[in-house]
Each structure stands twice: as C-alpha cells, then as structure tokens.
Design a protein around this motif. Structure first.
Motif, PDB file in Angstrom:
ATOM      1  N   UNK A  46       0.966  -1.285   0.077  1.00  5.62           N
ATOM      2  CA  UNK A  46      -0.033  -0.069   0.174  1.00  5.62           C
ATOM      3  C   UNK A  46       0.790   1.053   0.089  1.00  5.62           C
ATOM      4  N   UNK A  47       0.508   2.404  -0.423  1.00  8.91           N
ATOM      5  CA  UNK A  47       1.014   3.650  -0.618  1.00  8.91           C
ATOM      6  C   UNK A  47       2.585   3.568  -1.268  1.00  8.91           C
ATOM      7  N   UNK A  48       2.605   2.471  -2.369  1.00  6.81           N
ATOM      8  CA  UNK A  48       3.684   2.457  -3.010  1.00  6.81           C
ATOM      9  C   UNK A  48       3.908   3.715  -3.976  1.00  6.81           C
ATOM     10  N   UNK A  49       5.264   4.219  -4.139  1.00  7.88           N
ATOM     11  CA  UNK A  49       5.455   5.520  -4.959  1.00  7.88           C
ATOM     12  C   UNK A  49       5.382   4.972  -6.145  1.00  7.88           C
ATOM     13  N   UNK A  50       4.709   5.679  -7.152  1.00  6.50           N
ATOM     14  CA  UNK A  50       4.461   5.525  -8.633  1.00  6.50           C
ATOM     15  C   UNK A  50       5.770   5.142  -9.381  1.00  6.50           C
ATOM     16  N   UNK A  51       6.068   4.115 -10.000  1.00  7.95           N
ATOM     17  CA  UNK A  51       7.605   3.818 -10.606  1.00  7.95           C
ATOM     18  C   UNK A  51       7.353   4.750 -11.922  1.00  7.95           C
ATOM     19  N   UNK A  52       8.606   5.152 -12.111  1.00  8.26           N
ATOM     20  CA  UNK A  52       9.119   5.731 -13.377  1.00  8.26           C
ATOM     21  C   UNK A  52       9.471   4.968 -14.541  1.00  8.26           C
ATOM     22  N   UNK A  53       8.966   5.027 -15.619  1.00  3.31           N
ATOM     23  CA  UNK A  53       9.299   4.037 -16.770  1.00  3.31           C
ATOM     24  C   UNK A  53      10.489   4.678 -17.460  1.00  3.31           C
ATOM     25  N   UNK A  54      11.310   3.951 -17.623  1.00  2.00           N
ATOM     26  CA  UNK A  54      12.485   3.984 -18.320  1.00  2.00           C
ATOM     27  C   UNK A  54      12.429   3.142 -19.530  1.00  2.00           C
ATOM     28  N   UNK A  55      12.698   3.932 -20.813  1.00  2.00           N
ATOM     29  CA  UNK A  55      12.785   3.258 -22.079  1.00  2.00           C
ATOM     30  C   UNK A  55      14.150   3.108 -22.370  1.00  2.00           C
ATOM     31  N   UNK A  56      14.760   1.875 -22.603  1.00  2.00           N
ATOM     32  CA  UNK A  56      15.907   1.786 -22.696  1.00  2.00           C
ATOM     33  C   UNK A  56      16.366   2.029 -24.172  1.00  2.00           C
ATOM     34  N   UNK A  57      17.564   2.299 -24.566  1.00  2.00           N
ATOM     35  CA  UNK A  57      18.100   2.378 -25.867  1.00  2.00           C
ATOM     36  C   UNK A  57      18.154   1.086 -26.608  1.00  2.00           C
ATOM     37  N   UNK A  58      18.144   0.927 -27.809  1.00  2.00           N
ATOM     38  CA  UNK A  58      18.267  -0.123 -28.404  1.00  2.00           C
ATOM     39  C   UNK A  58      19.527  -1.093 -28.433  1.00  2.00           C
ATOM     40  N   UNK A  59      20.592  -0.352 -28.139  1.00  2.00           N
ATOM     41  CA  UNK A  59      21.852  -1.342 -27.933  1.00  2.00           C
ATOM     42  C   UNK A  59      21.985  -1.570 -26.353  1.00  2.00           C
ATOM     43  N   UNK A  60      22.367  -2.779 -26.035  1.00  2.00           N
ATOM     44  CA  UNK A  60      22.814  -3.147 -24.737  1.00  2.00           C
ATOM     45  C   UNK A  60      24.255  -3.203 -24.681  1.00  2.00           C
ATOM     46  N   UNK A  61      24.779  -2.858 -23.343  1.00  2.00           N
ATOM     47  CA  UNK A  61      26.147  -2.755 -23.320  1.00  2.00           C
ATOM     48  C   UNK A  61      26.629  -3.827 -22.198  1.00  2.00           C
ATOM     49  N   UNK A  62      27.272  -4.827 -22.396  1.00  2.00           N
ATOM     50  CA  UNK A  62      27.752  -5.884 -21.325  1.00  2.00           C
ATOM     51  C   UNK A  62      28.075  -5.282 -20.099  1.00  2.00           C
TER      52      UNK A  62
END
Length: 225
Positions: A209-225
């Motif tokens: 209950x009363x959890x803070x609203x999460x922020x959405x992060x849209x990740x870039x196309x390329x992953x870095x190891x």
C-alpha cells in the motif's frame, strides 16, 4: 521501490553472440524452442530483465538463474527477495523490478470485446462497464484493461500474486476512481504509467500500500555488457 523498464522487441538481434552470452544456457534453450514472433519477444524480454537487474541490483550474479515456485511464478534463484515481472505484446517488452511482489502487463489495444468482461471480470466491474455508453465503455476498457484476455490491472495483480488466472473473478478493481483502487481482494498499489506508444496500455500492481509510482525508463536499442 519499484522500477519499470521498456524496450522495443526489435531492439535485440537474436543471433548476436554477445547478447546471447548474457543469458543462461537454460534460458536460451527455452527461447530457441519457440517459433515466430514469440521467439524474438521472449529473447528481448529476457535481455530486458538482465539489464534491469544489472541496473537495479548489480550484486545479483549473472547470467540470471530463474526457477518457478509451486504455482509457476518465476523467481531469481540467487536473489528470491528481488521480485520481477515481465510482459510483452507485439512491438514492446516491459519489465518491473521491486522489493515487493509485483506484476506488470502491456497489451496492444484491439477492438473491445464485451464477452471478455462477462467471462473474466468481477461482477462489480461488469456492472460498471455495462452502465457506460459504448464509447465510454471502450475508453474505460482500454484505460484499465489488457485489451485481450483480461484487465491489465487484473493481469498485473494475478502476476504479482502468482496463483494464476483463477483469481480474475475473485477481486475487483474500481476503475471509476482515479487512481483506480482494489475494492475486493488483497490491498496494494495500482498504476497506469504513461507509455510513449499510444497504441499500447500498461498496468502495474505492487503488493504494498502507498507505494510510490514507478518511473518508466525506455532503454536504448543497444545493450552494453
């Protein structure tokens, strides 16, 4: 705290050796057993989970070991107290990571199907939808539902709970109030994060209950190891 991430399902080349090395052999075996778009979607979602854990919980060993409990709910074998949820639909994959049980669901909106509500929703939800005009009903459905087999809030609730779709008619989401709230069932926090692609709707439920609203992060196309 809950963190939310999204990635285009076309962002990861399934044949890229560097990307494949980020996943466990067991996960790759499962992914490679799939066919068509499901294979690409599952690959991208698995990488998204790996990246989300890397960012949020860098001490968790990787490649990630994933198992399922007696109800089929997945968990991290090396960090069972780190809760996560995955979902994908057409062009997008999403992942939620939290210190509480969490569920996330995304779906591409399609035509409203009244029989879905009749079959899967709590009677109070069916009554509310039935009281609206056709245009209002479709907007309410897409604002709060998965647009396919069940309500996005309800699907996210079920994922967080882990006991399966049999729960769908056992709890009620008051979609008339803002923010929506659970009126029948275990208390928690419901969210409808803004999503950059208007053709999709996103629902998140956290068993706190009363959890803070999460922020959405849209990740870039390329992953870095």
């Amino acid at each position: 705290m809950t963190h939310l991430f999204a990635l285009s399902t076309a962002a990861a080349d399934i044949m890229n050796i560097s990307l494949r090395s980020r996943l466990s052999a067991a996960r790759l075996t499962y992914i490679d057993s799939l066919h068509g778009t499901s294979r690409q979607q599952s690959f991208t979602a698995s990488l998204l989970l790996d990246e989300a854990i890397r960012l949020c919980c860098p001490s968790v060993p990787r490649p990630l070991g994933i198992a399922a409990n007696e109800n089929g709910k997945p968990y991290l074998t090396a960090a069972p107290d780190v809760h996560f949820s995955l979902s994908h639909s057409a062009a997008w994959a999403v992942c939620a990571v939290s210190d509480h049980p969490v569920g996330v669901d995304i779906q591409q909106c399609r035509s409203f199907k009244p029989n879905i509500a009749d079959r899967f929703f709590h009677p109070d939800e069916v009554q509310y939808l039935s009281s609206l005009s056709p245009a209002e009903r479709e907007n309410a459905f897409y604002t709060t539902t998965e647009c396919d087999a069940s309500d996005a809030f309800k699907e996210s609730y079920v994922k967080a709970d882990g006991r399966g779709l049999r729960l769908l008619r056992q709890f009620c989401v008051d979609i008339a109030c803002q923010p929506p709230a659970i009126t029948v069932g275990a208390p928690g926090s419901l969210f409808v994060p803004d999503f950059p692609d208007s053709a999709y709707k996103l629902g998140v439920y956290v068993q706190e209950k009363n959890e803070k609203s999460p922020t959405l992060t849209v990740l870039p196309q390329l992953f870095t190891p």
